[in-house]
Structures are given as C-alpha cells and as structure tokens.
Design a protein around this motif. Structure first.
Motif: not given
Length: 281
Positions: A121-122, A125, A128, A143, A146, A221, A223, A276
């Motif tokens: 997931l990281l 991200k 992104d 990051i 998060l 999140d 996404t 997630y």
C-alpha cells in the motif's frame, strides 16, 4: 527522475510491473538451497514441499553489498530512489538497506513497519506521489507520515505452519484444531501479534473478520483496498469482494494479490487478509 522500488515482500505481483517498481527479491532457504523470492520459488513450491516432508523454509535478508549493487544499478542514470522494506522488527533487511543507502546521495529507505501488501500500500501511494511529480525527499516525508496508519491483518486457516515455525505451542495448535479456531494476525508496532479469534468454518470466520475490521478502522483512504491471500478458495475471495462493495462502496479499487513466500512460510495455505490505509481525520 524518481524511482520507487521495493523488496519482494510487498506482494504486489503484476503491480510491480504495472507501476514500474524495481524489485529486490529476498532470500528463501529450503532444504539447504538458497532461492530468490518470486524468482525461482513461490508459495506453491512451499506448500508442495511441506506436504512431502513437513519442512518449512527460512527467509533471509539480502546483504549490505546486495543492496549497494541494487541501488547502484538504479541510480546510474541519475535517478533518486525511495525504497521500501519489510518491518525492521521482523528482518535486518531495513538495517542492511539503510547502511547501503549511505553510500548514495539520493536513496531514501522506508521501514514499512508492515509486510505483504501492508508494505505494498505504501509502495503504491509512493507511486501516486511520483506520478504527481513529487521529488524523492517529499515522497519519503509524506510516506513516513502514513506508515503508522496502515491496517494490515490476516485470518489464518490452520495453525500448522505457525506451530511448525515455533510461533504457537502444541497446546494452542490442538485447541485451535479441536474447536475450529481461526486466529487473526495483526501488524502492531511493526510486529505480528494475535488478535481476535474466530470460531467456525473459514468462510464464516472471514466474513466476521471483514465486517469487524471495516467497522473498527472506519476512516479509510478510499483509493484502494487489498485482498491478499495464500491461495484461498475462489468462493471465499469473491464473497469478500462482495462484502467490501456492500459495506464500503467508496473504495475506488479492490485489488487482489497472492501472498508471497514470507507470509506463506509463517501462516500456511488459506490465509486471507484485507489491508488498507486508515488515517483518522
């Protein structure tokens, strides 16, 4: 140019290629022979060998020299790198990669404090952020903020692998088998810990687990959400997808991947988790 890279433990399968993420495979030692995770060994090979002789593999970190070579290869075109690692509480991979990174100007190493697609997931991200034009330092900083908010958990179908790997006692294994107990394994403070214990058939236990996780971690999140499993039954996987769509229709993507050798060696076949990022407002 910024590159996002990761150790193989992120379990992103096809997404590594799709999102242009170079991969450093970890070592897996089986029957005294060293393999590279996802290159010449996979989960099915672990299942097959365990059925034959009840031997589980051991995972091994890559050396400082291996990371130096990896970073050198991917920075020779002038790129900066943000590289992701399995939790430093579970492996010396982070320490080795961090040591190697000090020889380079623009290599940033992230301790995911997670594993499997919790790490993945990281990684996504960060991709992104990269695609939005951020520089490596910005990506690393965002990051790092998060990391504590990754919800990573799994329900284990059998205690056999946990017992064989020395992670649960024979008594616990006996009672789990006798009473059809399916434990939830959670990532907490970078470590795997036992959470809720569900009783009954695996499908029903996972249904309860999914409902409980989505209720408890309720500021996601939206996404993306992962369903990651060690070759669980298709019927169970499709049921989880339907449950997520019903309970949390706001998720833009429901991604399915198979867990790699690290999760497989710990938890065995039939393990399934939803993962997630859950960041409170």
């Amino acid at each position: 140019m910024v590159k996002i890279s990761s150790d193989s433990t992120a379990d992103l399968e096809y997404l590594f290629i799709e999102r242009n993420v170079p991969v450093m495979p970890l070592c897996v030692i089986l029957d005294g022979k060293e393999h590279l995770d996802g290159v010449d060994i996979d989960a099915q090979m672990i299942f097959d060998r365990y059925e034959q002789n009840h031997i589980l593999p051991k995972t091994s970190a890559r050396s400082i020299e291996d990371y130096e070579a990896f970073f050198a290869e991917h920075t020779k075109d002038g790129s900066a790198i943000v590289h992701f690692i399995i939790s430093g509480e579970m492996s010396v991979s982070y320490t080795n990669a961090l040591t190697a990174s000090r020889k380079f100007k623009d290599v940033f190493v992230v301790d995911s404090r997670s594993l499997s697609t919790g790490q993945g997931l990281l990684v996504l991200k960060a991709c992104d952020f990269r695609d939005a034009g951020m520089e490596a330092q910005q990506i690393y900083d965002k990051i790092t903020e998060l990391v504590p908010y990754v919800q990573a958990s799994f329900v284990v179908d059998t205690m056999e692998y946990l017992h064989k790997g020395g992670r649960c006692s024979g008594v616990a294994k006996f009672f789990a088998s006798a009473f059809s107990i399916k434990p939830m394994i959670m990532l907490k403070d970078g470590k795997m810990v036992v959470g809720q214990k569900y009783v009954g058939k695996l499908g029903k236990c996972i249904e309860k687990y999914v409902a409980a996780i989505l209720k408890e971690f309720d500021t996601p999140d939206t996404t993306r959400i992962f369903i990651t499993h060690t070759y669980a039954d298709d019927e169970i996987v499709e049921s989880v997808k339907a449950q997520i769509r019903e309970l949390r229709p706001e998720f833009k993507e429901i991604l399915e991947t198979h867990a790699g050798c690290t999760v497989t060696a710990h938890c065995g076949k039939g393990t399934l988790g939803i993962l997630y990022i859950n960041k409170p407002e």
